[in-house]
Structures are given as C-alpha cells and as structure tokens.
Write an enzyme that holds these catalytic residues in place. Structure first.
Site, PDB file in Angstrom:
ATOM      1  N   LYS A  34       0.840  -1.201   0.000  1.00 46.62           N
ATOM      2  CA  LYS A  34       0.000   0.000   0.000  1.00 46.62           C
ATOM      3  C   LYS A  34       0.874   1.250   0.000  1.00 46.62           C
ATOM      4  CE  LYS A  34      -4.050   1.856   2.532  1.00 46.62           C
ATOM      5  NZ  LYS A  34      -4.901   1.670   3.728  1.00 46.62           N
ATOM      6  N   SER A  51      -9.773   1.752   2.835  1.00 43.56           N
ATOM      7  CA  SER A  51      -8.873   2.520   1.988  1.00 43.56           C
ATOM      8  C   SER A  51      -7.840   1.659   1.263  1.00 43.56           C
ATOM      9  CB  SER A  51      -8.145   3.556   2.826  1.00 43.56           C
ATOM     10  OG  SER A  51      -7.298   2.922   3.775  1.00 43.56           O
ATOM     11  N   SER A  84      -9.893  -0.666   7.166  1.00 45.37           N
ATOM     12  CA  SER A  84      -9.370  -0.444   5.813  1.00 45.37           C
ATOM     13  C   SER A  84      -8.700  -1.650   5.166  1.00 45.37           C
ATOM     14  CB  SER A  84      -8.392   0.728   5.816  1.00 45.37           C
ATOM     15  OG  SER A  84      -9.108   1.928   5.833  1.00 45.37           O
TER      16      SER A  84
END
Ligand SMILES: [Zn+2]
Lengths: 478, 476
Positions: B71, B146, B170
């Site tokens: 990420k 996210s 997330s």
C-alpha cells in the site's frame, strides 16, 4: 501614589538542554555548532512514517533535577502533543508533557537581601526542542534542524518571585545545580539554558492576580533582571494612570536594552494538546528513581555548609568557592593536600579565579593542576620561597604548565635560609649605612624595616626575611 | 496462485522467482489498465531482485520469491510513497518501513505500490488523487477502501499477497468487498515504523491474501517487537501457520444477539445462519451475546481518528518536502500548499479533528470519546474472558457502485460500523470471503479475537474458509 502599593508576582519558565548522548526520541548525537542539518534522521525530522522512541537517559536526568529540587516524581507521566505551525518545528507539533508531568511540587532556596527565601517549583517536564531559523538577506529564510529533538527539561516556578534580582538569583541557583548534576552546561548565551518570565502586578495585600505578561528571549542574568525591572515599571505606570494591562508577550532586545512586543492575546495559540499516541505512558519505578538519586553528587548548598564546618571558611568564601563545582573540587584537592584551608582558599579565590577570568577559561582547562598549586603553597609556607616569589612561580606554571620545584630551580628562586650567606649580606649593609646603624642604636628601632628591606633588595628577594630580621637584631641589638 | 502453492513449486525447483515475478508483472500489465490497483509498478527493480533470488536457495527465507504489492502509505526507500495524495507527489522516503525490511529479508519481491484513499481516509478508494481503483468482480463497483488497491491487486491475481493498513477497517472492508482474506493484528503486533500515520492509536499494517494460511505466513514475517516503534508488543504467538487446521471443536464463539434484525444484506444473514449451524455441527459452542454499542464505537472512532489525523497531517506544510504551492508569505504558503495539496475528504477530517481538539470542545468530544473507548475495551475484555471469538459481518453488504456514496460521507462512514470496534479496542480481526450477493459481488464474514489472540483467530478463520469452500481459487 505610594511605591509599595503594588506587589510584583513573577514566575519563571526555564528550559535546560540535557547533555544526553543522543536526542530525546532518536539516536542522533547532538552537537553544538555542527554544520546545518547534519545531525538529523527521519525521526527527529518528523519524516512521514517515522516514530519517536524515548531515550531513558533523558528521563534519568530529569528525575535527578526533580530530586535536587525536592520534587515528587510521578509514577506515571504522559507525553502530549502540542500542536502549532512553525517552520522550524518539522512535525508541526512538539512532544511535551502537559497535564501529567514527570516531577512536581518542589522548591528551591535562594539568598536575597531580605534573607533566605523559598521559591516553589510547580513542575519539571521533558520535551523535545525545535530547530533554528535564520533569516539572511539574499538567501531567504533558512532552517537548521540539528537541534530538533534535543531533550529539554522545562522547570516551571510558582509565582513566588518578587523582584528582578530574585529572579536572577533563582536562575543562577538553577544553573549551578544543573551544572553540579552534570546534566546541562547552563550556557545562556548559546541557548542551552533559556528563560521566559511571567509578570503581573497586584495591589499589595490583594489575593487576586493581575493580568500577566510574558517576556521571552532573556539570555543573561542581567537581561532577566533588567527585563523584569522594565516590565514592572511599565505595568506600574499603566496601573497608576488607571489603565489596563493587556495580556501580551514581549521580547527583550539585548542590544537596545528594552522590551519589544511580540504578540498580543488575540494571537495566542490554541495548542490542542492531546496524549501522544506514538508513546506509551512513562512509568517510573522506585528502582529508577533510586538509580537517579545515586547519581546526584553533593549539591552546592550542602557543600557550602560542609566547607564552612570542615574548613572553617567564611560564608562568603564558601559561596564563592562552591559557585562552580569544578572550582570547589579544585579547592578541595588543594586544601586536602596542603592541610592549609584558609591559605588554599585565598590562593584559589584570588590567584586561580582571577586568572580564570583573565584567560576566560574553565577550571577543567586550567593549566595549573591542583596538586601543583598545593605543592607551591607548601613551599611558600615552609619558607623555601617567599610569597612574592610564589606568585612569580604561579605565573610561570600557567605559562609552562610545569611543577613548582622545577620552576623554582630554573628561575633560581629558592629562598636563602642559610644564615652565613645572609650574615655576609647584612655585614655589607652595616658597613654601607653607618648613619642608619648609629641612629638605630640610639633607639630608632623603626629602622629595622629599612635594614630588612635592604637585605631583600640585595638578595633579589631570595633572603628569608624572618631569618634576616633575627640576624639584624642580633648584630645591632634589640 | 497462493503463497503456499508457490512455496511448493519453489521447493520442488519447478519454477524460479524471476518466472513468477515475470508472470505477475505480465498480469499487472494486462489487467491493471482496467482495475487501476497500482499507483506505481517497479518492474525493472523487481525483475533484478528476482533474478538475484534465482541464484540463491530458498532456505531460511519464508517468503522466498513471493511477489508482493505494498500500500502506498508504507515507506519504501527510494521509491515514491505518496499516500495517494498530491501533497506527497514525488516523495521518496530515505528509509524503509520495518515491515518492508522484514519482507525483503524474508525473500519477498516488491512489485509496486497500490492505490488507496488519500491518507487512508475513505472506504472506497475513490478519494485518491491519482486514480479510482475498480472492483475486479465488476469494474463499475468500488473495491472498498482505503486499501482498495491492495485488495483488488490480490483479487485480480496480479499478486498473491499485498499489504494494507487498517485504521477502522481499511484492510477487512476491501477484503470483504473483493472476496479475499484481510487480517488486522492486535494493535502493536506489527510495527508502524514507516507507515505514514493516519491515526496512530488505531493504525495497523496487515496482509491481504487469497487464503487464511497465507495470511498467517505473512503475519509471521511482519509481526514482532520493533525497537523503532514504542507501541509494539513482544511477539509471543509463535508460528501462526501451525495449529490453524485444528478445527472448530470446542471453540466458544459469540454472535451478536438479534443479528437477524441488523441492518445488513439478507445474504449475509443467511450466511451467518448457515455458519452457526455448521459450527455447531462441528461441536463449536455458539452463543448469542450483547456486543459493545456499535453506534457509540463508530462515533468514538471518527472523533479519535480525525483528532489524531489533524495532528499527524500537520507536517505537510510545504516547508520540507514534496508539494509546495507558490506563495508570497509563509502563512500563504501553508494555506495554499494544504489547500491545493489535500483532497476534500482529508480536509473534511482535518477540520473535524481540529475542531474536536480545540479549547472549549475538547471535553465534549475528544475526552468523551476516550472514555467511550475505555468502556468498549473493558466490555470486550470481559467478553473475551468467556469466548474465544466473536463472529459478525465485515460490512453490512456487498460493494456499491463507484460514485454512489462519494457525496454522502455519513453513509460511507457507516459502512465501517462492524470493523471499527476492533481498532477501538486494539483487537485482532480478520475478514474471510463467505460467498456472493445476488449481484455476484463478494461478501465477507469477520472474526474478532481477544488481545494477542491471533492464533485462535486464524484457526477460526480457517474453519470458515473451509466451510465456505473458497480456499483461494476464486477468479482464476
Ligand atoms: Zn534523529
């Protein structure tokens, strides 16, 4: 209106930079005067993703100061974030202790014109320092982050201080203790010790505090005293004219010796404190406190008291000798070696401290070792050399750093204590000054000094004056 | 391919890391223009590292030759790390996050950085300054967020595993919406050093994988005490891949009382019902209990998370790195840099966070939220003294159309209702793919365990995985 109709209420916030190996939350080594931005890492630069890890040494030092000021040490203290935007603050928040400080409830005794007073110490807490801005024409504003993350303790006094002089005395005492503890070099000019002052005036006898103003940027004892005196006068004059004191922050302008307004209350910050989530609450166990306690040396007040008892010196002398730990250590070696406390104290206070002043040198770097000074004092004491020759040897020791015996030999300064040698000098003088001899014999005994003086002159100061005196009396009659 | 399958192939010398990495890179180049899971791919460096690994033996490297996507809020030394924000455009950290160091040491190969909601703020990966990631099951739908890029990259078989970060769900929410496994460990299990902070007291890095076993394998590598993160806890779990096959027998599992009346998709209720029956058939002990108040939890979450975010994001001011807006004065530079550099959702949250911390409101909001947090923690503590696991939906329903919720922050925030409690209480939680909704989009079931209960959690997750019959072969 009466001079004494207002009472001054002063509180001091003192920041002291701790002499730790590494910064408060990272392993960078602080170094004063290093090239800009060379003592930094992702942590102290607050780079995205970097996290603080607490340096235990700084906690120990803070506890030492807390104990020295008779504070309570909190079993649990909490770091908080103090949020504000400023270019030298890389995270735009400072990590400081807010509602749960490490040390609280202490006190410090100071000497004032009105005798001894006790100033309350509200709290001592740890926090990280910010960087340094410089504004250069042509180059714009530059930021040096080297100082970022350097550990500070903030020592907050209770508003117990009444005059600028007391404030300066309090600050000096703090500096002395910090230096004794070896946790801060106490250098006001370099900013390793910094002082902010809060001042308010109230009607004498009134329990209610007046509006307080702040002075920042006070970087000498004199500035503290003068800044406060200025501000007290300013507030007094406002109050006497029936005006209100506004809550402002002033800066002390060193060069012009006056206050400059920095910001008003409207510009005051809302720091939005909240507990620092990247650090766990700091738990200080009994053992940790004991370790810190063991590291505390004899503190100046105790030492002064001991010097008075052990060496029989005056309070004044003890104060002067103990002002600097290095000087006091130096004196103790000299006094212990010679066994002559008063003489040692005279030498250290006059000759050594005078020279330190001239050379602008720290006692640690002083070229005359205490062991050598002790030898010198003994050589003067036992009459090997005269007092004046002693001072000459001392000068030479400063220049060359050698031991006294070697210098005395080299300069041929040994005192003549050989009575035959002195006798022959005296005989010469008697034959050169028949008039004085007869006047002396007629009863003008004051001339004895003249004859001794002549002996010293002729021997170029090397004759033992006591011996010379005895021989003269023997030859000319008492 | 799952990690365990790849490991088998490597140990039998049937394939080389460079071949595996090449095939993943090929998959990325053929699929990612459609999915847009990656912000940055680093094919040359990945191949270089893979070829280097070709020459080494896999011994002692638990993730030898495993391609992984990270990420974009996890720092990678020398590679752009932007948090999908314009304000960090071009920022190359001078250091690796601890998890990245650990992955590399374990032999993994990083292929690139995945898209996300800006600064991990969002539940749809629509709040990225760079692109909108699509759900691999239907590209008109959101992958969740996210960590939407990380979940989509695994779901679309571009990589076998990715790292996400979970502040309020997330990892688990996009894992649920993309039909993959998402694990968030106990707070402090994985070092946050190098994770660009959203809300420090809630953030945790975790793996997104195809199987529960893979999840355990990655967790083994990335977890453990770190001298650079003062909030990490000592690693005492041992090898998490062991014991996950123990089965359901004897496990005590709590399910929220009245789940039938909860505002969740009918398919999820059906799945829960079926799961409970199967668990009981396998001699697990399922009971219905009162869970800590979900509404209070989510309110508390948004106050604490945004308060911390307002402070964590204060450092992006244009003074030191990345984006700086042109300006005449310092004040203007701050305002314009932050005004132009941050997206709407980030600004909304920073403002909320600043508000709840400001003098006069602190007690009513921040302090209150802290009290609620303490209350939720103690309720969970007492719950987990009696039960091994709590089972509940991950998300109230399947994914939603891209754009459908973007203008309705409250509705978006409520999709985190089942995931935030684990973050509030710092507990481990996992989402396991549980089936599909009528529209063909994946659904997930979530398990929570008590403090440091990762081993139990993974064991329970393996049971569900077997019951739902996925076992990592969904979209191939
Ligand atoms: Zn540093």
């Amino acid at each position: 209106m009466n001079e004494n109709s207002y009472e001054t209420v002063i509180g001091l916030e003192v920041h002291a930079q701790l002499l730790t190996e590494t910064k408060l939350f990272c392993s960078c080594r602080p170094e004063y005067g290093a090239d800009p931005n060379t003592r930094v890492c992702p942590v102290c630069m607050g780079l995205p993703g970097a996290l603080p890890v607490l340096n235990k040494e700084s906690v120990t030092m803070a506890i030492m100061m807390g104990l020295a000021l008779e504070c309570d040490i909190a079993p649990e203290s909490v770091f908080s974030r103090k949020n504000y935007f400023y270019p030298d603050c890389p995270k735009n928040y400072q990590i400081s202790m807010y509602d749960k400080p490490l040390c609280g409830n202490g006190s410090l005794k100071i000497e004032t014109d009105a005798g001894e007073r006790t100033i309350g110490v509200e709290r001592i807490h740890l926090e990280d320092d910010s960087g340094k801005m410089s504004h250069e024409t042509g180059r714009g504003s530059l930021v040096d982050f080297n100082r970022c993350g350097v550990p500070l303790i903030e020592i907050v006094s209770r508003p117990d201080i009444r005059t600028g002089g007391e404030a300066a005395e309090y600050l000096m005492r703090l500096q002395q203790i910090l230096r004794y503890l070896g946790i801060c070099d106490g250098n006001l000019e370099e900013g390793s010790m910094r002082c902010d002052v809060n001042i308010s005036l109230r009607r004498t006898g009134s329990g209610k505090l007046g509006t307080k103003t702040e002075i920042k940027n006070l970087n000498s004892f004199k500035a503290v005293q003068k800044g406060i005196e200025f501000e007290v006068e300013r507030q007094r004059s406002l109050l006497e004219r029936g005006k209100r004191v506004e809550q402002i922050t002033n800066l002390w302008d060193q060069d012009r010796g006056r206050l400059v307004m920095m910001r008003s209350k409207e510009e005051a910050h809302d720091y939005r404190y909240f507990p620092e989530p990247d650090l766990l609450p700091l738990e200080v166990q009994g053992e940790w406190i004991e370790q810190a306690r063991e590291m505390i040396p004899e503190l100046p007040i105790e030492r002064e008291r001991r010097f008075k008892n052990e060496y029989g010196l005056s309070s004044y002398d003890c104060g002067v000798l103990c002002a600097d730990k290095g000087v006091a250590d130096y004196f103790e070696i000299v006094a212990k070696t010679t066994g002559l406390a008063k003489k040692s104290s005279n030498w250290v206070m006059r000759e050594v401290m005078g020279e330190l002043n001239n050379l602008a040198c720290a006692i640690e770097d002083f070229p005359v070792y205490p062991e050598n000074l002790a030898k010198l004092i003994k050589l003067v004491q036992d009459g090997t050399i005269s007092g004046s020759a002693g001072r000459e040897v001392f000068e030479e020791m400063i220049k060359s750093g050698g031991g006294p015996e070697e210098i005395i030999k080299r300069l041929g300064l040994e005192q003549i204590s050989n009575s035959i040698e002195i006798e022959s000098i005296i005989e010469e003088i008697i034959s050169d000054h028949p008039d004085e001899v007869s006047r002396y014999r007629e009863g003008k005994k004051k001339l004895l000094g003249f004859f001794v003086g002549q002996v010293m002159k002729k021997s170029r100061g090397k004759a033992n004056p006591k011996l010379a005196r005895d021989i003269i009396i023997g030859k000319l009659g008492g | 391919m799952s990690i365990s399958e790849l490991r088998k192939l490597y140990s039998e010398n049937k394939v080389k890391p460079s071949e595996v990495v090449r095939s993943c890179l090929d998959s990325i180049s053929s699929n990612d223009s459609r999915i847009e899971a990656f912000i940055n791919v680093i094919p040359e460096d990945a191949m270089k590292r893979a070829r280097h690994l070709d020459l080494e033996s896999s011994g002692g490297m638990p993730l030898y030759g495993i391609p992984i996507a990270v990420k974009d809020n996890i720092c990678t030394k020398g590679y752009e790390t932007t948090c999908a924000s314009k304000i960090l455009e071009g920022y190359r950290p001078p250091y690796n996050a601890t998890v990245v160091d650990r992955l590399l040491e374990a032999g993994a190969v990083i292929l690139g950085k995945t898209n996300m909601d800006e600064f991990a703020m969002g539940s749809s990966t629509e709040n990225s300054a760079y692109k909108i990631t699509k759900n691999p099951y239907n590209t008109e739908y959101a992958p969740g967020g996210s960590s939407g890029g990380s979940a989509a990259a695994v779901a679309a078989s571009m990589v076998p595993v990715s790292l996400g970060s979970d502040t309020g769900g997330s990892i688990r929410q996009p894992a649920s919406l993309c039909g993959v496994v998402g694990l968030k460990g106990t707070y402090g299990r994985v070092s946050r050093y190098g994770l660009i902070a959203f809300a420090s007291s809630l953030d945790q890095i975790g793996p997104i994988t195809r199987t529960v076993e893979d999840s355990a394998a990655v967790m083994n590598v990335i977890s453990g005490w770190d001298s650079r993160d003062a909030t990490t806890i000592p690693d005492s779990t041992g090898d998490l891949t062991r014991g996950i096959e123990k089965g359901a027998e004897g496990m005590k599992i709590a399910v929220p009382r009245g789940y039938e009346e909860m505002d969740v998709a009918g398919e999820i209720k059906e799945i829960l019902k079926g799961t409970i029956e199967k668990l009981e058939a396998e001699n697990a002990n399922v009971e219905f209990v009162e869970l800590p108040d979900m509404d209070a939890s989510i309110a508390c979450y948004y106050i604490l998370a945004n308060a911390e975010a307002s402070s964590n994001l204060a450092r992006y001011d244009g003074v030191k790195y990345a984006f700086r807006a042109e300006s005449e004065s310092l004040e203007e530079m701050y305002e314009r840099t932050r005004g132009e550099g941050f997206g709407d959702e980030v600004k909304r949250r920073v403002l909320l966070g600043t508000y709840v911390l400001s003098a006069g409101y602190y007690d009513a909001y921040y302090k209150k939220a802290q009290q609620v947090r303490a209350m939720i923690c103690s309720k969970f503590e007492s719950l987990f003294s009696r039960y091994d696991l709590v089972m509940l939906p991950t998300v109230p329903g399947p994914s939603f159309r891209i754009g459908e919720r973007i203008d309705n922050p409250i509705e978006m925030y409520l999709s985190d209702i089942f995931t935030t409690p684990a973050n509030i209480a710092g507990l481990p939680a996992i989402s396991v793919p549980a089936g599909f909704a009528e529209n063909g989009l994946p659904l997930g079931i979530q398990l929570l365990a008590g403090y440091a209960g990762e081993a139990k959690l993974l064991r329970g997750a393996a049971v569900l995985e077997r019951m739902y019959g996925f076992n990592g072969n969904k979209t191939e």
